[in-house]
Every structure is written in C-alpha cells, then in structure tokens.
Motif scaffolding. Structure first.
Motif, PDB file in Angstrom:
ATOM      1  N   ILE A  49       0.846  -1.187   0.000  1.00  0.00           N
ATOM      2  CA  ILE A  49       0.000   0.000   0.000  1.00  0.00           C
ATOM      3  C   ILE A  49       0.881   1.237   0.000  1.00  0.00           C
ATOM      4  CG2 ILE A  49      -2.030  -1.049   1.068  1.00  0.00           C
ATOM      5  CD1 ILE A  49      -1.048   0.051   3.784  1.00  0.00           C
ATOM      6  N   HIS A  50       0.388   2.290  -0.622  1.00  0.00           N
ATOM      7  CA  HIS A  50       1.148   3.537  -0.686  1.00  0.00           C
ATOM      8  C   HIS A  50       0.212   4.674  -1.062  1.00  0.00           C
ATOM      9  CE1 HIS A  50       1.060   3.136  -5.074  1.00  0.00           C
ATOM     10  NE2 HIS A  50       1.425   1.880  -4.896  1.00  0.00           N
ATOM     11  N   PRO A  51       0.690   5.921  -0.942  1.00  0.00           N
ATOM     12  CA  PRO A  51      -0.126   7.044  -1.418  1.00  0.00           C
ATOM     13  C   PRO A  51      -0.413   6.882  -2.909  1.00  0.00           C
ATOM     14  CG  PRO A  51       1.789   7.836  -0.179  1.00  0.00           C
ATOM     15  CD  PRO A  51       1.981   6.355  -0.398  1.00  0.00           C
ATOM     16  N   ALA A  52      -1.461   7.511  -3.376  1.00  0.00           N
ATOM     17  CA  ALA A  52      -1.846   7.418  -4.789  1.00  0.00           C
ATOM     18  C   ALA A  52      -0.905   8.274  -5.633  1.00  0.00           C
ATOM     19  CB  ALA A  52      -3.300   7.831  -4.976  1.00  0.00           C
ATOM     20  N   ILE A  53       0.291   7.764  -5.843  1.00  0.00           N
ATOM     21  CA  ILE A  53       1.367   8.499  -6.522  1.00  0.00           C
ATOM     22  C   ILE A  53       0.961   8.896  -7.929  1.00  0.00           C
ATOM     23  CG2 ILE A  53       3.747   8.355  -7.344  1.00  0.00           C
ATOM     24  CD1 ILE A  53       4.111   6.176  -5.074  1.00  0.00           C
ATOM     25  N   SER A  54       0.544   7.921  -8.738  1.00  0.00           N
ATOM     26  CA  SER A  54       0.252   8.225 -10.146  1.00  0.00           C
ATOM     27  C   SER A  54      -0.936   9.170 -10.262  1.00  0.00           C
ATOM     28  CB  SER A  54       0.031   6.946 -10.948  1.00  0.00           C
ATOM     29  OG  SER A  54      -1.061   6.222 -10.441  1.00  0.00           O
TER      30      SER A  54
ATOM     31  N   LEU B   4      -2.823  21.181 -10.161  1.00  0.00           N
ATOM     32  CA  LEU B   4      -3.310  21.454  -8.808  1.00  0.00           C
ATOM     33  C   LEU B   4      -2.262  22.143  -7.945  1.00  0.00           C
ATOM     34  CD1 LEU B   4      -5.102  18.063  -8.038  1.00  0.00           C
ATOM     35  CD2 LEU B   4      -6.150  20.201  -8.817  1.00  0.00           C
ATOM     36  N   GLY B   5      -1.008  21.996  -8.315  1.00  0.00           N
ATOM     37  CA  GLY B   5       0.079  22.533  -7.499  1.00  0.00           C
ATOM     38  C   GLY B   5       0.563  21.494  -6.503  1.00  0.00           C
ATOM     39  N   ALA B   6       1.781  21.646  -6.068  1.00  0.00           N
ATOM     40  CA  ALA B   6       2.441  20.643  -5.222  1.00  0.00           C
ATOM     41  C   ALA B   6       1.719  20.404  -3.900  1.00  0.00           C
ATOM     42  CB  ALA B   6       3.892  21.051  -4.960  1.00  0.00           C
ATOM     43  N   HIS B   7       1.204  21.454  -3.268  1.00  0.00           N
ATOM     44  CA  HIS B   7       0.551  21.272  -1.959  1.00  0.00           C
ATOM     45  C   HIS B   7      -0.750  20.483  -2.078  1.00  0.00           C
ATOM     46  CE1 HIS B   7       3.480  23.671   0.102  1.00  0.00           C
ATOM     47  NE2 HIS B   7       3.296  24.686  -0.744  1.00  0.00           N
ATOM     48  N   VAL B   8      -1.538  20.777  -3.106  1.00  0.00           N
ATOM     49  CA  VAL B   8      -2.795  20.043  -3.298  1.00  0.00           C
ATOM     50  C   VAL B   8      -2.494  18.614  -3.736  1.00  0.00           C
ATOM     51  CG1 VAL B   8      -4.989  19.959  -4.553  1.00  0.00           C
ATOM     52  CG2 VAL B   8      -4.082  22.158  -3.768  1.00  0.00           C
ATOM     53  N   GLN B   9      -1.487  18.425  -4.591  1.00  0.00           N
ATOM     54  CA  GLN B   9      -1.095  17.066  -4.976  1.00  0.00           C
ATOM     55  C   GLN B   9      -0.726  16.244  -3.737  1.00  0.00           C
ATOM     56  OE1 GLN B   9       1.850  18.421  -7.993  1.00  0.00           O
ATOM     57  NE2 GLN B   9       1.092  16.670  -9.174  1.00  0.00           N
ATOM     58  N   GLN B  10       0.003  16.844  -2.801  1.00  0.00           N
ATOM     59  CA  GLN B  10       0.396  16.138  -1.578  1.00  0.00           C
ATOM     60  C   GLN B  10      -0.840  15.760  -0.760  1.00  0.00           C
ATOM     61  OE1 GLN B  10       3.662  15.145  -0.348  1.00  0.00           O
ATOM     62  NE2 GLN B  10       2.187  13.915   0.795  1.00  0.00           N
TER      63      GLN B  10
ATOM     64  N   ALA C 102      -2.652  12.878  -2.425  1.00  0.00           N
ATOM     65  CA  ALA C 102      -1.967  11.603  -2.182  1.00  0.00           C
ATOM     66  C   ALA C 102      -2.144  11.153  -0.734  1.00  0.00           C
ATOM     67  CB  ALA C 102      -0.483  11.737  -2.520  1.00  0.00           C
ATOM     68  N   ASP C 103      -2.253  12.095   0.195  1.00  0.00           N
ATOM     69  CA  ASP C 103      -2.477  11.743   1.600  1.00  0.00           C
ATOM     70  C   ASP C 103      -3.864  11.158   1.824  1.00  0.00           C
ATOM     71  OD1 ASP C 103       0.040  12.670   2.337  1.00  0.00           O
ATOM     72  OD2 ASP C 103      -0.710  14.615   3.057  1.00  0.00           O
TER      73      ASP C 103
ATOM     74  N   ARG D 154      -4.280   7.030   9.226  1.00  0.00           N
ATOM     75  CA  ARG D 154      -3.392   8.081   8.712  1.00  0.00           C
ATOM     76  C   ARG D 154      -4.165   9.148   7.934  1.00  0.00           C
ATOM     77  NH1 ARG D 154      -0.380   4.068   9.905  1.00  0.00           N
ATOM     78  NH2 ARG D 154       1.868   3.989   9.936  1.00  0.00           N
ATOM     79  N   GLY D 155      -5.498   9.062   7.951  1.00  0.00           N
ATOM     80  CA  GLY D 155      -6.310  10.080   7.300  1.00  0.00           C
ATOM     81  C   GLY D 155      -6.715   9.774   5.879  1.00  0.00           C
ATOM     82  N   THR D 156      -6.395   8.597   5.380  1.00  0.00           N
ATOM     83  CA  THR D 156      -6.793   8.207   4.028  1.00  0.00           C
ATOM     84  C   THR D 156      -8.300   7.964   4.018  1.00  0.00           C
ATOM     85  OG1 THR D 156      -4.639   7.200   3.662  1.00  0.00           O
ATOM     86  CG2 THR D 156      -6.415   6.509   2.193  1.00  0.00           C
ATOM     87  N   THR D 157      -8.981   8.526   3.022  1.00  0.00           N
ATOM     88  CA  THR D 157     -10.441   8.401   2.959  1.00  0.00           C
ATOM     89  C   THR D 157     -10.928   7.481   1.842  1.00  0.00           C
ATOM     90  OG1 THR D 157     -10.593  10.383   1.575  1.00  0.00           O
ATOM     91  CG2 THR D 157     -10.799  10.688   3.970  1.00  0.00           C
TER      92      THR D 157
END
Length: 187
Positions: free
Chosen positions: A71-76, A84-90, A93-94, A128-131
């Motif tokens: 399992i991992h953040p939704a990288i792709s 979206l910009g780097a902050h929204v992308q992060q 993925a969170d 970890r906050g993943t929805t």
C-alpha cells in the motif's frame, strides 16, 4: 495467522508472492530481485513520492510468509494532476491510498488471509487520514474478489470522478499499465 510489516528476511517470500499476483512470462524477473533486496534491507517501509509505502505480510505460527500486500499514497493519481500545485497534490496523495499488489500463496488461499491483509491495510490507511482506497487488478477473479469487499469498478472506458478541494479528479477504469482500477471509501 498474524499480519505485520515485512521485515528483513522476508524479501524472497514477498517477491515470490508479488510475482504470483502479477504473472508476466515475458517480464524480466530482475524486479523480483530488487524487491527482495529492498525488503531485506529496509523491511516493509520505504520512501516513495508523497510519503511511505508499506508492505504487509501474513505469517503463520512457523513465521512462514503466506500473503502480502503493498500500500502507498496514490502516486500516479497525484502526478496526473500537476495543475493542482504541489501542496494540493500532496494532500490528494495523503487522502487516497493505493493497493497495487495483494497476493496469497496458492496453498493458503480460501483461509481468509487476503481478507485479513485487506482489512489491516484499510485500517492502517484510515488511521493516517486516508479516505479512499484504489485497487489495481488484472484478472476477472481478482476484480470479483475486490468487488465482494466493497470496491466499485467503473465499466471499461469510463472514469470515476470525485470532487477534491474544489477540483474534479478522475480515475480511469483502466490504468496506463492496463490494470482495472477500483475504488472504495474508507470509513
């Protein structure tokens, strides 16, 4: 049966199971050696874009690895939306996790090992906050298995869209690698 993070020493078993889940007779199996080496060096956690990936294993009383999932953040998904910009992308993925491999040894199937791995992965992500969780599957039997566990798989050539921080995000039914993609909300 115990579910835990992979540890050094689990590498060969994890790579063998991953190869069962993603059979490709034409593939160069060098990737299996890299996976085994990585697990044996770092255990079940490794750094990926936007966070950490985790490899969970199911072991029996003799400590034999009978199942695994990654399992991992939704990288792709995050990388598909640079606008979206780097902050929204992060944050995207969170909030969205991805399960790209879940495999159980053929001799241990039908004993609930896959279900226990999936439940543990979902709980770990939710804390970890993943929805939402995206699963990538290749076979019809895997698609049916995940569907019975609450995943929705859009029809081929369709897109599942949801709103995230005011932006519509689409998940194609087929990934760029040809896998079917399903999603499930985590509660």
């Amino acid at each position: 049966m115990k579910i835990r993070l992979a540890r050094p020493g689990d590498g060969v078993a994890v790579a063998r199971l991953a190869a069962l889940a993603v059979p490709d007779p034409d593939a160069d199996r060098q990737g299996d050696g890299d996976l085994a080496k990585g697990v044996d060096q770092r255990g079940g956690r490794h750094r990926v874009p936007y966070g950490q990936a985790r490899i969970l294993v199911a072991v029996d009383q003799q400590h034999t690895v009978l199942g695994m999932c990654n399992i991992h953040p939704a990288i792709s998904l995050a990388q598909q939306h640079p606008h979206l910009g780097a902050h929204v992308q992060q944050r995207l993925a969170d909030r969205i996790g991805e399960l790209d491999v879940l495999a159980v040894d053929t001799t241990a199937q039908g004993r609930g090992i896959g279900c226990n791995l999936l439940r543990t992965a979902e709980a770990m992500l939710a804390t970890r906050g993943t929805t939402q969780l995206i699963a990538q599957v290749r076979s019809t039997s895997a698609l049916q298995w995940f569907s019975r566990r609450g995943f929705t798989f859009p029809s081929p050539n369709k897109v599942f869209a949801f709103k995230f921080e005011g932006h519509f995000i689409g998940i194609d039914a087929l990934s760029v690698t040809g896998y079917r993609q399903g999603y499930k909300p985590l509660h």
